[in-house]
Motif scaffolding. Structure first.
Motif, PDB file in Angstrom:
ATOM      1  N   ALA A 118     -37.097   7.447 -18.087  1.00 30.76           N
ATOM      2  CA  ALA A 118     -35.957   7.514 -17.178  1.00 30.76           C
ATOM      3  C   ALA A 118     -34.611   7.363 -17.866  1.00 30.76           C
ATOM      4  O   ALA A 118     -33.579   7.723 -17.292  1.00 30.76           O
ATOM      5  N   GLY A 119     -34.556   6.804 -19.057  1.00 29.72           N
ATOM      6  CA  GLY A 119     -33.282   6.639 -19.732  1.00 29.72           C
ATOM      7  C   GLY A 119     -32.550   5.369 -19.336  1.00 29.72           C
ATOM      8  O   GLY A 119     -33.014   4.582 -18.502  1.00 29.72           O
ATOM      9  N   ARG A 120     -31.379   5.167 -19.915  1.00 27.81           N
ATOM     10  CA  ARG A 120     -30.627   3.928 -19.722  1.00 27.81           C
ATOM     11  C   ARG A 120     -30.031   3.836 -18.317  1.00 27.81           C
ATOM     12  O   ARG A 120     -29.839   2.749 -17.783  1.00 27.81           O
ATOM     13  N   ARG A 121     -29.737   4.971 -17.734  1.00 30.29           N
ATOM     14  CA  ARG A 121     -29.109   4.947 -16.411  1.00 30.29           C
ATOM     15  C   ARG A 121     -30.056   4.373 -15.361  1.00 30.29           C
ATOM     16  O   ARG A 121     -29.607   3.770 -14.372  1.00 30.29           O
ATOM     17  N   ALA A 122     -31.349   4.535 -15.541  1.00 33.47           N
ATOM     18  CA  ALA A 122     -32.297   3.994 -14.572  1.00 33.47           C
ATOM     19  C   ALA A 122     -32.237   2.471 -14.546  1.00 33.47           C
ATOM     20  O   ALA A 122     -32.306   1.851 -13.477  1.00 33.47           O
ATOM     21  N   ALA A 123     -32.124   1.847 -15.715  1.00 32.44           N
ATOM     22  CA  ALA A 123     -31.996   0.385 -15.750  1.00 32.44           C
ATOM     23  C   ALA A 123     -30.697  -0.051 -15.083  1.00 32.44           C
ATOM     24  O   ALA A 123     -30.654  -1.082 -14.394  1.00 32.44           O
ATOM     25  N   TRP A 124     -29.634   0.717 -15.266  1.00 34.41           N
ATOM     26  CA  TRP A 124     -28.364   0.417 -14.600  1.00 34.41           C
ATOM     27  C   TRP A 124     -28.524   0.509 -13.086  1.00 34.41           C
ATOM     28  O   TRP A 124     -28.051  -0.342 -12.334  1.00 34.41           O
ATOM     29  N   LEU A 125     -29.236   1.529 -12.601  1.00 40.35           N
ATOM     30  CA  LEU A 125     -29.484   1.665 -11.166  1.00 40.35           C
ATOM     31  C   LEU A 125     -30.326   0.506 -10.641  1.00 40.35           C
ATOM     32  O   LEU A 125     -30.105   0.014  -9.524  1.00 40.35           O
ATOM     33  N   GLY A 143     -25.844 -14.775 -11.661  1.00 39.50           N
ATOM     34  CA  GLY A 143     -26.415 -13.445 -11.549  1.00 39.50           C
ATOM     35  C   GLY A 143     -27.544 -13.375 -10.540  1.00 39.50           C
ATOM     36  O   GLY A 143     -28.140 -14.388 -10.165  1.00 39.50           O
ATOM     37  N   SER A 144     -27.839 -12.163 -10.075  1.00 41.62           N
ATOM     38  CA  SER A 144     -28.989 -11.964  -9.196  1.00 41.62           C
ATOM     39  C   SER A 144     -30.276 -12.125  -9.994  1.00 41.62           C
ATOM     40  O   SER A 144     -30.268 -12.150 -11.228  1.00 41.62           O
ATOM     41  N   ARG A 145     -31.385 -12.220  -9.283  1.00 39.65           N
ATOM     42  CA  ARG A 145     -32.660 -12.358  -9.992  1.00 39.65           C
ATOM     43  C   ARG A 145     -32.897 -11.171 -10.912  1.00 39.65           C
ATOM     44  O   ARG A 145     -33.311 -11.329 -12.068  1.00 39.65           O
ATOM     45  N   GLY A 146     -32.623  -9.946 -10.418  1.00 40.92           N
ATOM     46  CA  GLY A 146     -32.822  -8.764 -11.252  1.00 40.92           C
ATOM     47  C   GLY A 146     -31.960  -8.790 -12.495  1.00 40.92           C
ATOM     48  O   GLY A 146     -32.419  -8.453 -13.589  1.00 40.92           O
ATOM     49  N   GLN A 147     -30.704  -9.197 -12.353  1.00 38.98           N
ATOM     50  CA  GLN A 147     -29.813  -9.268 -13.509  1.00 38.98           C
ATOM     51  C   GLN A 147     -30.289 -10.313 -14.506  1.00 38.98           C
ATOM     52  O   GLN A 147     -30.233 -10.109 -15.726  1.00 38.98           O
ATOM     53  N   PRO A 202     -32.196  -4.156  -5.519  1.00 35.71           N
ATOM     54  CA  PRO A 202     -33.317  -5.088  -5.746  1.00 35.71           C
ATOM     55  C   PRO A 202     -34.686  -4.426  -5.643  1.00 35.71           C
ATOM     56  O   PRO A 202     -35.643  -4.884  -6.266  1.00 35.71           O
ATOM     57  N   ASP A 203     -34.798  -3.348  -4.853  1.00 35.51           N
ATOM     58  CA  ASP A 203     -36.083  -2.671  -4.711  1.00 35.51           C
ATOM     59  C   ASP A 203     -36.544  -2.036  -6.021  1.00 35.51           C
ATOM     60  O   ASP A 203     -37.728  -1.737  -6.192  1.00 35.51           O
ATOM     61  N   TRP A 204     -35.609  -1.804  -6.925  1.00 35.04           N
ATOM     62  CA  TRP A 204     -35.943  -1.159  -8.205  1.00 35.04           C
ATOM     63  C   TRP A 204     -35.933  -2.155  -9.369  1.00 35.04           C
ATOM     64  O   TRP A 204     -36.033  -1.758 -10.530  1.00 35.04           O
ATOM     65  N   ALA A 205     -35.811  -3.439  -9.060  1.00 40.31           N
ATOM     66  CA  ALA A 205     -35.667  -4.445 -10.123  1.00 40.31           C
ATOM     67  C   ALA A 205     -36.884  -4.511 -11.036  1.00 40.31           C
ATOM     68  O   ALA A 205     -36.785  -4.998 -12.172  1.00 40.31           O
TER      69      ALA A 205
END
Length: 474
Positions: free
Chosen positions: A106-113, A140-144, A118-121
């Protein structure tokens, strides 16, 4: 005439509406933290023809081939087009098996998304292209924060552990479990003290994660405790000419076993084939799966091949070998994997052959898989085994799959139909013409559809190797 001129109720509603509009219009704009821009991509997007192919796969045209396409994209050093990322991330949310493939392609942009939704964390612990860590760990949020720990564990595990210790006691059990899972990256003996303390955590998932991590440290005190338990249960007996393994099942499930992550009802404890032993045999398997395989050479005085080949008393061979199989998978022991595969004791365990073959050097996998297939007793046994063997089926394994069809009788159509359902995603596309020849010889068998799918896969993979005439992603 205005609406509320005669009706008091209507007039009241008009006034309330006017007041609401006035208040909203007079509100001062608030402030919000600016979202960091998406990182630039360093990996090229797939060629134009492959972009169209991904659209077809996502639209339902042989969608089951999407995992193979994503794997091929990552292997070739490409990434998927950005416009397809939301749909791919949603698919990964619904399908755990797809997540590592999405992360790789997916590349780096997917991690940014994933940081924005949160559904994609889930992607943050899978991706090698994780976004920049959160600047303020405590806010920070849990995902971050999972992303921050993942990055830190890959680069400086000691600093990551120190970061987590700052807030560990104040975190929720759900967060502690999520953060501890990042310790699979950079795991070392330096983590042992912290993980031992986590065995006493009030959160069940935290304790389980800590136990699993400690079981991957063969030099830990945890590993020594497991080895002491296992060696007390498995003994070498008999004369040099007729040796066998004697098994004693654990007598009880005590507090020390519970603390070390051996559940009272492990997975498989209600397996009908082990009903006579119940949970005690399942405890044995759990203990063996967490025992360092290197300790058996000293305890039994045997190498892996000799140990696996020994008879096991009281029909406990399945339990012993399954425990060793799980230990080999946990510890990445290729020699034990090879020995277990060659003895064929774990063919009926759903994922064992698949995972054990993955531990072997790549040129060896096809040869060992073909040997397993050749040793199968009958067509149903072959099908059961093939159901556990991952693709691609190529080289000796492809020969072992297709050669018997040339001499098969006409009444084997049901067997061939089941084989085709397995082979269309796993057999190497290079076998398409060979399958078409078989289809011409056996027109009543469903081989033509298999050949068509193999040809589709061939085109799908070839598109990734074609030169791209477009400089920019569409």
């Amino acid at each position: 005439m205005e609406l509320g001129e005669r009706d008091p109720a209507a007039r009241l509603l008009d006034q309330a509406g006017l007041l609401a509009v006035r208040r909203r219009a007079g509100m001062r704009p608030g402030t919000a933290e600016a979202v960091a821009p998406a990182p630039s991509e360093e990996v090229p997007v797939v060629p134009e023809a492959a972009r169209g192919r991904l659209g077809l796969l996502l639209a339902g045209d042989r969608a089951r081939l999407l995992p193979e396409w994503l794997e091929a994209v990552a292997v070739r050093g490409f990434r998927v087009p950005a416009r397809y990322l939301p749909e791919l991330l949603d698919r990964g949310r619904a399908d755990r098996a797809l997540r590592p493939l999405v992360a790789r392609a997916a590349g780096r942009r997917a991690a940014w998304l994933a940081l924005q939704n949160p559904d994609w964390a889930y992607l943050l612990t899978e991706s090698e292209a994780a976004a920049e860590p959160v600047a303020d760990w405590e806010r920070g949020s849990r995902g971050q924060r999972v992303a921050a720990l993942t990055v830190a564990r890959r680069t400086d595990p000691d600093a990551a552990r120190a970061l987590l210790l700052r807030t560990w006691t104040g975190e929720s059990a759900l967060d502690r479990a999520a953060f501890l899972a990042t310790f699979t990256h950079g795991l070392s003996d330096a983590d042992e003290e912290f993980l031992e303390r986590a065995l006493d955590d009030r959160g069940k998932d935290v304790r389980r994660c800590a136990a699993d991590l400690l079981a991957s440290l063969p030099g830990s005190a945890y590993a020594r405790r497991m080895a002491d338990r296992a060696h007390a249960l498995i003994r070498l007996e008999g004369t040099p000419a007729r040796r066998h393994l004697s098994v004693t099942l654990p007598a009880e499930h005590d507090d020390t076993m519970a603390r070390d992550g051996i559940p009272f009802h492990p997975a498989g404890s209600f397996d009908p084939s082990a009903a006579r032993t119940g949970v005690r045999a399942a405890w044995l398997r759990e203990i063996l799966s967490r025992t360092p395989l290197g300790t058996w050479a000293e305890h039994l005085g045997l190498d892996p091949e000799a140990a696996v080949a020994l008879p096991v008393a009281d029909d406990f061979a399945r339990d012993v070998h399954l425990g060793w199989c799980r230990a080999a998978l946990r510890q990445g022991e290729a020699r034990w994997a090879r020995a277990l595969l060659r003895e064929g004791f774990i063919v009926d365990e759903a994922d064992s052959p698949t995972a054990l073959l993955a531990l072997l050097p790549e040129p060896e996998r096809s040869v060992e898989a073909a040997a397993l297939l050749a040793a199968a007793e009958d067509p149903p046994h072959r099908l059961r085994l093939l159901g556990h063997l991952p693709g691609p089926w190529e080289g000796p394994l492809a020969d072992a799959v297709l050669a018997p069809l040339a001499g098969a009788a006409g009444d084997d159509a049901r067997h061939v139909s089941q084989l085709c359902r397995l082979a269309d995603e796993r057999l190497t596309p290079a076998s398409a013409e060979r399958v078409r020849d078989l289809a011409a010889a056996h027109p009543s068998w469903p081989l033509t559809e298999l050949a068509d799918t193999l040809a589709f896969r061939h085109r799908m993979l070839s598109e990734l190797d074609e030169p791209d005439n477009q400089d920019k992603e569409q």
